[in-house]
Design a protein around this motif. Sequence first.
Motif, PDB file in Angstrom:
ATOM      1  N   TRP A 372       0.583  -1.266   0.069  1.00  0.00           N
ATOM      2  CA  TRP A 372      -0.003   0.035  -0.113  1.00  0.00           C
ATOM      3  C   TRP A 372       0.855   1.286  -0.068  1.00  0.00           C
ATOM      4  O   TRP A 372       0.285   2.395  -0.333  1.00  0.00           O
ATOM      5  N   ARG A 373       2.101   1.001   0.174  1.00  0.00           N
ATOM      6  CA  ARG A 373       2.931   2.266   0.485  1.00  0.00           C
ATOM      7  C   ARG A 373       2.996   3.362  -0.725  1.00  0.00           C
ATOM      8  O   ARG A 373       2.676   4.628  -0.479  1.00  0.00           O
ATOM      9  N   GLU A 374       2.892   3.057  -2.066  1.00  0.00           N
ATOM     10  CA  GLU A 374       2.788   3.899  -3.069  1.00  0.00           C
ATOM     11  C   GLU A 374       1.556   4.503  -3.166  1.00  0.00           C
ATOM     12  O   GLU A 374       1.387   5.612  -3.673  1.00  0.00           O
ATOM     13  N   PHE A 385      -5.561   0.749   6.079  1.00  0.00           N
ATOM     14  CA  PHE A 385      -5.534  -0.135   4.841  1.00  0.00           C
ATOM     15  C   PHE A 385      -4.819  -1.258   5.228  1.00  0.00           C
ATOM     16  O   PHE A 385      -5.416  -2.427   4.908  1.00  0.00           O
ATOM     17  N   ILE A 386      -3.661  -1.242   5.816  1.00  0.00           N
ATOM     18  CA  ILE A 386      -3.007  -2.427   6.432  1.00  0.00           C
ATOM     19  C   ILE A 386      -4.054  -3.171   7.080  1.00  0.00           C
ATOM     20  O   ILE A 386      -4.115  -4.567   7.200  1.00  0.00           O
ATOM     21  N   LEU A 387      -4.490  -2.665   8.375  1.00  0.00           N
ATOM     22  CA  LEU A 387      -5.231  -3.358   9.277  1.00  0.00           C
ATOM     23  C   LEU A 387      -6.340  -4.059   8.752  1.00  0.00           C
ATOM     24  O   LEU A 387      -6.791  -5.288   8.754  1.00  0.00           O
ATOM     25  N   ALA A 388      -7.192  -3.628   7.854  1.00  0.00           N
ATOM     26  CA  ALA A 388      -7.979  -4.085   7.118  1.00  0.00           C
ATOM     27  C   ALA A 388      -7.623  -5.268   6.170  1.00  0.00           C
ATOM     28  O   ALA A 388      -8.474  -6.250   6.128  1.00  0.00           O
ATOM     29  N   GLU A 398      -8.403  -3.710  -2.040  1.00  0.00           N
ATOM     30  CA  GLU A 398      -7.907  -3.289  -3.139  1.00  0.00           C
ATOM     31  C   GLU A 398      -9.249  -2.957  -4.320  1.00  0.00           C
ATOM     32  O   GLU A 398      -9.113  -1.782  -4.853  1.00  0.00           O
ATOM     33  N   ASP A 399     -10.224  -3.693  -4.041  1.00  0.00           N
ATOM     34  CA  ASP A 399     -11.346  -3.683  -4.898  1.00  0.00           C
ATOM     35  C   ASP A 399     -12.177  -2.425  -4.382  1.00  0.00           C
ATOM     36  O   ASP A 399     -12.597  -1.595  -5.403  1.00  0.00           O
TER      37      ASP A 399
END
Length: 465
Positions: A372-374, A385-388, A398-399
């Motif tokens: 997710w970094r970029e 986002f990471i936790l989800a 991502e969807d």
Amino acid sequence: MRRILTSFIFISLLLVFGVQCTFLEKEKNKSIWDNPVALDLDEIVKRGYIRAVVDNSSTSYYIYRGRRMGYEFELLRNLASNLGVRLHLIVKSNIEDAFVLLNKGKADIIAMNLEVSDERKKYANFTEALGEVSTVLVQRKSGQMIRNIEELDDKVIHIPQGAIYKSQLCDMQVDSTFSISIMEVREGREQLISQVLERKIDYTVVDKDLALVNATYYRDLDIAFEISEKSPVAWAVRPNAPELETAINSWISKRKKSGYLATLYSKYYLNSKNSYFRSNSAFSSLGGNMISEYDDIIKSAAEHLGWDWRLLASLVYKESAFNPAATSYAGATGLLQLMPVTLERFGVEDPNDPYQSLMGGVNFLKYLDKFWRERIPESNERIKFILASYNIGHGHVEDAWKLTMKYGKNPQYWEHVSHFLKLKTDPEYYRDPIVRSGYAKGHIAVNYVDDILILYNSYRVLVEP
């Protein structure tokens, strides 16, 4: 000379703080008292969470072995569930600050076992009474004992700022020849009790039920001298939030009839042995600074991630409640509940070893961070986002990220992306050609992120870095 100067300063402070016998200065923040923010139940429900001010004490709210506990906390959690919203807590010792937050709309309830008074009714409405309480003087048995009102002459009594104890003490001086010096401080009630025991101060005033809890396990405390008789205690709400007040009153009435209030009161106020153990444990935010027995390896692992260790601890608690032997119905194991294929992928040879299983989860989190970094350069947003992704899989997140772009929202904000993640139960969205992972109960992942961040906020406030 220095001693004389110190005494002069101290007396000057007493003259400033000791003669003011009003609860709040009306002219301070005058606009919020006259025109508090308009925010009632319908907007709170629409927002999805209710904010309550609590005190960090052995009876109100604290952390014990990673769990959030406390009389007010459990009541508020039950209320929030009844209203169909999530609970956000604000920890404050200063009661004046709590009333300011309430009227500014930054809090919705003050749940601090407040005694109801005409003075306080100028600044808030009060719910139906949750109970009654009297006020007592807290002093050391080994000190100069106070047994009647006249003996308070020229004594210095420390109390929390904004507490009703000030007006009670001032009332005792009316038409009398003696003078009490009242020192208002920002410390909470139990902090002041500790200072009495530590001989830092000689006297404080607290609610009798809280004093009784402390006196059962601190033998040098004397709480026999009552300052006031029993009076109702309740929660405070904004005066222009009648729907919220009505809903809380209805809930209180039902919980009284069911015996729930009495059971909870007994748990925190009448079971002195458990109260002492929880208050003095190294794993309590009241008596120590440890969250779990695995704090050291969690701190070490958090350094590899670049996270606050208390955030990682929040995730560990959510996944396993710090039980390295925990196994889910699906076969996930360890402190971070990894599936066998994930354990193997990230180099965990012994899933029963707490450090190995923890580092396996950390390596998985590092992988998700890289993914997710970029796309999400802001670290606080990226953590959501990471936790989800950890919970539901990064394909589903991502969807939702793609759907957010398609419908013209900002894909770098979790608030926008989480909206579409929750919509992945709707065929209109999960059958969209840009969606690759299909149907998902996205609301579970959204709640999962909220749970961890709410817990992290409590750890961050109550546990030192």
